[in-house]
Enzyme design. Structure first.
Site, PDB file in Angstrom:
ATOM      1  N   LYS A 163     107.541 122.360  25.757  1.00 18.55           N
ATOM      2  CA  LYS A 163     108.568 123.180  26.418  1.00 18.55           C
ATOM      3  C   LYS A 163     108.982 124.389  25.598  1.00 18.55           C
ATOM      4  O   LYS A 163     109.681 125.262  26.096  1.00 18.55           O
ATOM      5  CB  LYS A 163     109.776 122.330  26.787  1.00 18.55           C
ATOM      6  CG  LYS A 163     110.626 121.830  25.653  1.00 18.55           C
ATOM      7  CD  LYS A 163     111.833 121.111  26.254  1.00 18.55           C
ATOM      8  CE  LYS A 163     112.796 120.659  25.183  1.00 18.55           C
ATOM      9  NZ  LYS A 163     113.978 119.991  25.761  1.00 18.55           N
ATOM     10  N   ALA A 171     109.933 118.369   9.412  1.00 20.52           N
ATOM     11  CA  ALA A 171     109.895 117.239   8.476  1.00 20.52           C
ATOM     12  C   ALA A 171     109.605 117.754   7.076  1.00 20.52           C
ATOM     13  O   ALA A 171     108.583 118.398   6.841  1.00 20.52           O
ATOM     14  CB  ALA A 171     108.826 116.239   8.910  1.00 20.52           C
ATOM     15  N   ARG A 212     118.523 104.655   4.074  1.00 18.50           N
ATOM     16  CA  ARG A 212     119.327 105.743   4.641  1.00 18.50           C
ATOM     17  C   ARG A 212     120.632 105.265   5.262  1.00 18.50           C
ATOM     18  O   ARG A 212     121.668 105.931   5.131  1.00 18.50           O
ATOM     19  CB  ARG A 212     118.505 106.501   5.692  1.00 18.50           C
ATOM     20  CG  ARG A 212     117.449 107.390   5.072  1.00 18.50           C
ATOM     21  CD  ARG A 212     116.677 108.145   6.119  1.00 18.50           C
ATOM     22  NE  ARG A 212     115.713 109.027   5.476  1.00 18.50           N
ATOM     23  CZ  ARG A 212     114.815 109.747   6.134  1.00 18.50           C
ATOM     24  NH1 ARG A 212     114.757 109.689   7.450  1.00 18.50           N
ATOM     25  NH2 ARG A 212     113.974 110.534   5.482  1.00 18.50           N
ATOM     26  N   HIS A 247     119.595 112.404  13.048  1.00 19.30           N
ATOM     27  CA  HIS A 247     118.306 112.838  12.516  1.00 19.30           C
ATOM     28  C   HIS A 247     117.105 112.230  13.230  1.00 19.30           C
ATOM     29  O   HIS A 247     116.152 112.931  13.548  1.00 19.30           O
ATOM     30  CB  HIS A 247     118.248 112.473  11.029  1.00 19.30           C
ATOM     31  CG  HIS A 247     116.957 112.813  10.355  1.00 19.30           C
ATOM     32  ND1 HIS A 247     116.491 114.115  10.278  1.00 19.30           N
ATOM     33  CD2 HIS A 247     116.040 112.043   9.722  1.00 19.30           C
ATOM     34  CE1 HIS A 247     115.333 114.121   9.619  1.00 19.30           C
ATOM     35  NE2 HIS A 247     115.034 112.882   9.280  1.00 19.30           N
ATOM     36  N   GLU A 269     108.285 109.551  17.890  1.00 19.79           N
ATOM     37  CA  GLU A 269     109.712 109.253  17.895  1.00 19.79           C
ATOM     38  C   GLU A 269     110.235 108.786  19.243  1.00 19.79           C
ATOM     39  O   GLU A 269     111.181 107.997  19.295  1.00 19.79           O
ATOM     40  CB  GLU A 269     110.502 110.476  17.426  1.00 19.79           C
ATOM     41  CG  GLU A 269     111.968 110.182  17.196  1.00 19.79           C
ATOM     42  CD  GLU A 269     112.734 111.338  16.579  1.00 19.79           C
ATOM     43  OE1 GLU A 269     113.976 111.249  16.518  1.00 19.79           O
ATOM     44  OE2 GLU A 269     112.095 112.331  16.157  1.00 19.79           O
TER      45      GLU A 269
END
Length: 557
Positions: A39, A50, A293, A355, A379
């Protein structure tokens, strides 16, 4: 109504990050007819941003092994990682690096010619390959260059079709009988020349994450959850929607973007301090700044609350001299200077920002969803690798290994008939009966609501209020306006996240509840799934998808 065009290919890929680009290259090389649509521009993806690198054990040694990598991944996933999927993906790391190298993607090496490996949070050994601090950019540019070279070869009758600035409207699908599986036949794509109905045997979503539904995010503007929304509307199973990873160290200054300061700087010696210059991370975990994290993000959040701070501070100076810092992290230093901070001379204000999305479309390790013909990679997929909290730099590993696995699967299959006529009928019906869809009255309001109500720390009252607010700002539209369609995707994913957060009444990994502050294995050691409007729980031992071989045989007319 915009002009309608039709096209028939073996595979249509939506998204142009590592997963989409690598899959396209592999399929074209094997003689498959491929259309890849993005898109934005071909290089605009989460992959490009990244910084840290790609976690992979190239060869088992006395200091590191694939088994050690698996152990770290399982620990980070807080009980919800699928060990079999994780092992498969981790074992594919060496082959992925070799494949990327063959396509022109090269990682940094030491003066002795060995791979240069960084240590990052949650890893017990240095195993993160990198290209300075712009690893994703290096990968994306290498793969895009390889693909565009194939597309530019006028003598190649099988050259790929590339659509830029193209927006996927909906997946077309059918169900032959009430007991038969749902089958994806193609996708409708909005381009500057009108609507294109693409019929394909394999429809692949590689659309990245959904960070843009939060006010503070490290993600680019294209990360609006489109693939997850497309899959949800098509009736595909979704999983783990409550698990959003907030990166601990995003630049934090009012009016400035949440620029990601890579975890790799902490692996090289950078430290976190509060306003008293106290190194607080060890107050929360014995691993300090190199804890996982979720742990570091919670430590920062709690310190900000305790000290009434707008941010904490990341000090890169323990890494070494200014020249050494700039040599290792040139992009970070340069970008921070543009934002008004010289990281070689002063501390950097940081706080968590949305994130990475651990949840998404439920798939197996090669991307198969609950719909025949529909796949999801990277992802936007929920394979079970990340569990409740992703281990640093496992994202590029997953995206690449999944792409190679799916390419191997597709290329091993005989060329199959495309549901072209069925897709044409579904296209006609979609255009004739364009259903109303909910959009937010104000995108910024939605993002603010999500950051406040479903941000790093959640609680029942705030989640109830959030769901009411999201309903209150929902209005219905019809038509083919791209901005409205994208906004509708954001609203749908926001509502799904809010509901999933409310359902999980515990703290686990990236899902933090202030009113349920600890994990509750007896009640919540399971996945929460969403499919065709229904929320369910699913055992961690169960596969998230239907048996594809049986489904394919049932689906054929």
């Amino acid at each position: 109504m915009p002009e309608l065009n039709t096209i028939k290919v073996d595979a249509v890929i939506i998204g142009s990050g590592l997963a989409g680009l690598l899959l396209a290259n592999e399929l074209v090389a094997a003689g498959r007819r491929v259309l890849i649509a993005t898109k934005g521009k071909l290089l605009e993806s989460n992959t490009r941003y990244a910084q840290g690198g790609l976690a992979a054990v190239l060869k088992d040694t006395v200091t590191d092994s694939r088994q050690a990598h698996l152990k770290d991944t399982l620990k980070s996933g807080a009980g919800l990682t699928d060990a079999a999927v994780a092992e498969q993906i981790i074992n594919g790391g060496a082959a992925l690096v070799e494949k990327l190298s063959s396509l022109g993607v090269h990682f940094d090496k030491t003066s002795a010619g060995a791979p240069s490996l960084h240590l990052e949070g949650g890893h017990t050994s240095p195993r993160v390959l990198h290209s300075k601090d712009t690893t994703g950019k290096t990968i994306a540019e290498g793969l895009a260059a390889a693909l565009t070279a194939k597309a530019a070869d006028e003598h190649d009758l099988n050259r790929p079709v590339i659509f830029e600035d193209a927006f996927a409207l909906d997946i077309l699908h059918f169900q032959a009988t009430p007991l038969a599986p749902r089958v994806a036949t193609g996708v409708l794509i909005l381009t500057d020349k009108g609507i294109v109905s693409v019929a394909a045997t394999y429809i692949v979503l590689a659309t990245g994450g959904a960070g843009q539904i939060f006010t503070r995010t490290t993600n680019p503007s294209v990360a609006t959850g489109d693939g997850i929304a497309l899959a949800a509307r098509a009736g595909a199973k979704l999983a783990d929607l409550e698990f959003v990873q907030f990166h601990p160290t995003a630049f934090c200054k009012e009016g400035q973007p949440a620029f990601l300061v890579s975890e790799a700087v902490r692996g090289q010696g950078a430290i976190l301090v509060d306003d008293r210059n106290h190194r607080f991370a060890f107050d929360f975990d014995k691993e300090g700044e190199l804890a996982t994290r979720d742990t570091v993000a919670k430590a920062i959040h709690q310190t900000m609350l305790n000290r009434n701070l707008d941010s904490v501070f990341l000090d890169l100076r323990p890494i070494g001299t200014a020249e050494e810092i700039e040599s290792k992290f040139p992009n970070i230093v340069e970008t921070l200077k543009k934002l008004g901070v010289d990281a070689t001379k002063e501390v950097v204000p940081v706080c968590p920002a949305a994130h990475y999305y651990m949840g998404g479309i439920a798939t197996d390790a090669k991307g198969q969803t609950s719909l025949v013909g529909l796949y999801a990679l990277g992802e936007c997929a929920a394979t079970g690798l990340h569990g409740a909290n992703r281990l640093a730099s496992n994202s590029l590993l997953e995206a690449g290994v999944m792409a190679m696995s799916l390419a191997k699967h597709i290329n091993s299959q005989s060329f199959k008939a495309i549901h072209y006529k069925k897709n044409a009928k579904l296209t006609e019906a979609w255009l004739a009966h364009c259903r109303p869809f909910a959009v937010p009255t104000n995108r910024d309001a939605l993002k603010s609501m999500m950051y406040k109500g479903a941000g790093l720390v959640r609680e029942a009252k705030g989640l109830t209020q959030l769901q009411e607010q999201l309903d209150a700002i929902s209005i219905y539209k019809t038509g083919i306006d791209r901005y409205e369609r994208e906004s509708a995707n954001m609203l749908l994913v926001a509502k799904l996240i809010a509901k999933a957060c409310a359902l999980r009444k515990e703290t686990r990994g990236g899902h933090v509840r202030s009113d349920f502050a600890t994990p509750n294995d007896s009640a919540f050691l399971h996945h929460i799934t969403f499919e065709k409007g229904a929320w369910r729980t699913q055992s961690i031992a169960a596969a998230p998808f239907i048996s594809t071989e049986r489904a394919v045989s049932l689906a054929r007319p």
